[in-house]
Design a protein around this motif. Structure first.
Motif, PDB file in Angstrom:
ATOM      1  N   GLY A 177     -12.370   6.725  -8.965  1.00 20.25           N
ATOM      2  CA  GLY A 177     -12.417   8.066  -9.539  1.00 20.25           C
ATOM      3  C   GLY A 177     -12.762   8.039 -11.008  1.00 20.25           C
ATOM      4  N   ASN A 178     -12.187   7.091 -11.732  1.00 25.72           N
ATOM      5  CA  ASN A 178     -12.465   6.961 -13.157  1.00 25.72           C
ATOM      6  C   ASN A 178     -13.938   6.647 -13.391  1.00 25.72           C
ATOM      7  OD1 ASN A 178     -11.738   6.989 -15.865  1.00 25.72           O
ATOM      8  ND2 ASN A 178     -11.323   4.794 -15.899  1.00 25.72           N
ATOM      9  N   LEU A 179     -14.513   5.772 -12.545  1.00 28.57           N
ATOM     10  CA  LEU A 179     -15.923   5.425 -12.688  1.00 28.57           C
ATOM     11  C   LEU A 179     -16.815   6.614 -12.370  1.00 28.57           C
ATOM     12  CD1 LEU A 179     -18.145   3.313 -13.136  1.00 28.57           C
ATOM     13  CD2 LEU A 179     -17.964   2.737 -10.692  1.00 28.57           C
ATOM     14  N   VAL A 180     -16.478   7.368 -11.324  1.00 24.97           N
ATOM     15  CA  VAL A 180     -17.293   8.529 -10.958  1.00 24.97           C
ATOM     16  C   VAL A 180     -17.294   9.558 -12.085  1.00 24.97           C
ATOM     17  CG1 VAL A 180     -17.463  10.505  -9.396  1.00 24.97           C
ATOM     18  CG2 VAL A 180     -17.027   8.230  -8.473  1.00 24.97           C
ATOM     19  N   ARG A 181     -16.120   9.824 -12.662  1.00 23.72           N
ATOM     20  CA  ARG A 181     -16.059  10.798 -13.762  1.00 23.72           C
ATOM     21  C   ARG A 181     -16.828  10.286 -14.980  1.00 23.72           C
ATOM     22  NH1 ARG A 181     -12.112  12.239 -18.227  1.00 23.72           N
ATOM     23  NH2 ARG A 181     -12.980  14.234 -18.892  1.00 23.72           N
ATOM     24  N   SER A 182     -16.712   8.999 -15.274  1.00 21.00           N
ATOM     25  CA  SER A 182     -17.427   8.432 -16.411  1.00 21.00           C
ATOM     26  C   SER A 182     -18.935   8.484 -16.192  1.00 21.00           C
ATOM     27  CB  SER A 182     -16.979   6.992 -16.660  1.00 21.00           C
ATOM     28  OG  SER A 182     -15.606   6.943 -17.007  1.00 21.00           O
ATOM     29  N   LEU A 183     -19.363   8.208 -14.954  1.00 14.29           N
ATOM     30  CA  LEU A 183     -20.790   8.313 -14.647  1.00 14.29           C
ATOM     31  C   LEU A 183     -21.289   9.747 -14.822  1.00 14.29           C
ATOM     32  CD1 LEU A 183     -21.183   6.048 -11.468  1.00 14.29           C
ATOM     33  CD2 LEU A 183     -22.299   5.722 -13.687  1.00 14.29           C
ATOM     34  N   HIS A 184     -20.462  10.703 -14.438  1.00 17.77           N
ATOM     35  CA  HIS A 184     -20.849  12.108 -14.579  1.00 17.77           C
ATOM     36  C   HIS A 184     -20.934  12.488 -16.057  1.00 17.77           C
ATOM     37  CE1 HIS A 184     -21.483  16.072 -12.817  1.00 17.77           C
ATOM     38  NE2 HIS A 184     -20.700  16.575 -13.751  1.00 17.77           N
ATOM     39  N   SER A 185     -19.974  12.024 -16.852  1.00 17.28           N
ATOM     40  CA  SER A 185     -19.964  12.337 -18.277  1.00 17.28           C
ATOM     41  C   SER A 185     -21.147  11.693 -18.994  1.00 17.28           C
ATOM     42  CB  SER A 185     -18.641  11.865 -18.898  1.00 17.28           C
ATOM     43  OG  SER A 185     -18.649  12.071 -20.291  1.00 17.28           O
ATOM     44  N   TRP A 186     -21.347  10.394 -18.786  1.00 17.13           N
ATOM     45  CA  TRP A 186     -22.481   9.718 -19.410  1.00 17.13           C
ATOM     46  C   TRP A 186     -23.797  10.264 -18.875  1.00 17.13           C
ATOM     47  CZ3 TRP A 186     -22.754   7.150 -23.702  1.00 17.13           C
ATOM     48  CH2 TRP A 186     -21.633   6.479 -24.194  1.00 17.13           C
ATOM     49  N   GLY A 187     -23.823  10.610 -17.588  1.00 15.10           N
ATOM     50  CA  GLY A 187     -25.045  11.160 -17.003  1.00 15.10           C
ATOM     51  C   GLY A 187     -25.472  12.457 -17.661  1.00 15.10           C
TER      52      GLY A 187
END
Length: 450
Positions: A75-85
């Motif tokens: 979940g942390n990676l998915v949110r970080s990918l969304h933020s950086w994306g």
């Protein structure tokens, strides 16, 4: 099966236009920034859908749902990918726009391709802005307070626009729900409606870098020595660009995961310094170079002119040549604007932006224009319609704490200046001396409802 689909959809012609055309050998990786932007958009769609399965779009549940998402490594990676994306998508679409401008690819016959691209730019900025509030932490909350306040500088309808964006005078849970619906439904629909014709135009007209080859082929010239087949040579380059962008996104998401600050505190008892999102820092820094009475030019006039020029650029630029060396004026003006915006953004990130609410001392202020907005921004969190002590209308402001013609005897001034404790507004920075002096002048003039 292939024949069945071909009879109904005629896919071979579309695929031929996409794969069976030559591309100049001199083409560079910068020509594929549009494809990289599309990849970033797909990343945002996939990660956004995954986050939406857990996220709760309400003031009571938003922050807790984000904490729940971040409680697991996935979940942390998915949110970080969304933020950086989101950051990647803003940067990539701007670079793609600059590349198209440099190549003159907005000129005939690609005017509509350019217009749809500008719509995509606006939609991307809208997605980034509306997504900022959704974690319901201090950073997102106050960035939205500052960002939405920008709409208040629009002449005549500024207050209406602020209340429309916030769904009230303040940023509340209703604002959060509204932003979520815009972020998840309205803006994606806008982007889809703009992307479909944009992509169709690119397929039908080809990339601008292929025009010279097309003209040479019409003249009967052999272009094989100066070109590469799109498939597999150029397609491989595009895949490399996507791999590079994707790897950068994943590395940044893993090494610098998106954090979650303290929960949104509308009273701001911790004195969090409000800042806009980074893509607004340039405008906020520019405010420092404008006197207060010209803030509307910086906040509304110049951005409005900028986007009008962007939309109309294919018709404003009468130079028939697309070659950069034959367009020195256009490229020089664009270069100055880009360098200036980059410097302003950098300066804005390293300094505190000029406060929006402080417009200098107003000698004869109007209640509607000059006084009420201060109460809306600073007081209604505690003194709005849901509380016992009201300051959300002229009658409420004047019936207890204001003595017309006597600012020193008015309890409102005593509270704002701190001579009567506690100093208002509680949990926020005190009003500036200019704001207090403006309220004094309004009371001295008779506290009129003008």
């Amino acid at each position: 099966m292939k024949q069945w689909f071909e009879e109904r959809l005629h896919l071979s012609k579309g695929l031929a236009s996409l794969f069976d055309h030559p591309v100049p050998k001199r083409s560079s990786f910068l020509d594929y920034l549009g494809f990289a932007t599309l990849f970033a958009l797909i990343n945002q769609a996939v990660t956004g859908i995954l986050l939406a399965t857990v996220y709760t779009p309400s003031a009571e549940g938003a922050y807790a749902s984000i904490k729940l998402i971040q409680a697991t490594p996935v979940g942390n990676l998915v949110r970080s990918l969304h933020s950086w994306g989101a950051n990647f998508m803003v940067v990539l679409i701007v670079l793609h726009l600059l590349r198209v401008f440099y190549e003159g690819a907005y000129k005939r016959p690609r005017e509509l391709t350019w217009v749809m691209g500008v719509v995509l730019l606006i939609g991307t900025l809208g997605l980034a802005f509306t997504g900022y509030l959704l974690p319901w932490d201090q950073e997102g909350y106050w960035a939205t307070v500052v960002g939405s306040a920008m709409a208040g500088y629009v002449p005549l309808i500024g207050n209406f626009l602020v209340e429309f964006l916030r769904k009230g005078a303040q940023v509340t849970g209703t604002t959060l729900t509204f932003f979520y619906s815009v972020h998840m439904l309205m803006l994606p629909a806008l982007i889809l409606l703009a992307f479909v014709p944009h992509f169709f135009f690119v397929l039908r007209q080809g990339m601008a870098c292929t025009d010279e080859l097309g003209e040479a082929k019409k003249r009967g010239e052999d272009v094989s020595e100066n070109s590469l087949p799109f498939w597999p040579n150029v397609a491989f380059r595009m895949i490399l660009v996507v791999i590079f962008v994707g790897a950068a996104m994943w590395i940044l998401a893993a090494v610098y995961p998106k954090g979650l600050g303290a929960p949104a505190d509308v009273l701001n008892k911790s004195h969090y310094i409000p800042e806009p999102a980074w893509y607004f820092f340039g405008i906020y820094q520019m405010l420092k170079y404008f006197p207060g009475y010209l803030d509307v030019l910086a906040m509304v006039g110049l951005p409005l002119i900028f986007f009008i020029v962007l939309f109309a650029l294919p018709w404003l630029d009468r130079n028939p040549s697309r070659k950069p060396r034959k367009r020195p004026v256009a490229l020089s003006v664009a270069g100055v604007l880009v360098v200036g915006l980059v410097l302003l953004t950098y300066q804005g990130m390293a300094s505190v932006p000029k406060a929006l609410a402080d417009n200098g001392v107003i000698a004869h202020p109007s209640f509607k224009k000059d006084i009420e907005p201060v109460f809306q921004n600073q007081c209604l969190t505690c003194h709005g319609s849901a509380n016992n002590y009201l300051l959300d209308s002229y009658a409420d402001v004047t019936k207890i704490d204001v003595i017309p013609g006597n600012p020193d005897g008015s309890k409102l001034i005593q509270k704002l200046e701190g001579t009567v404790k506690p100093q208002m507004p509680i949990g926020k920075e005190p009003l500036s001396p200019d704001q207090i002096k403006t309220i004094r002048n309004w009371i001295q003039d008779g506290a009129k409802n003008n």
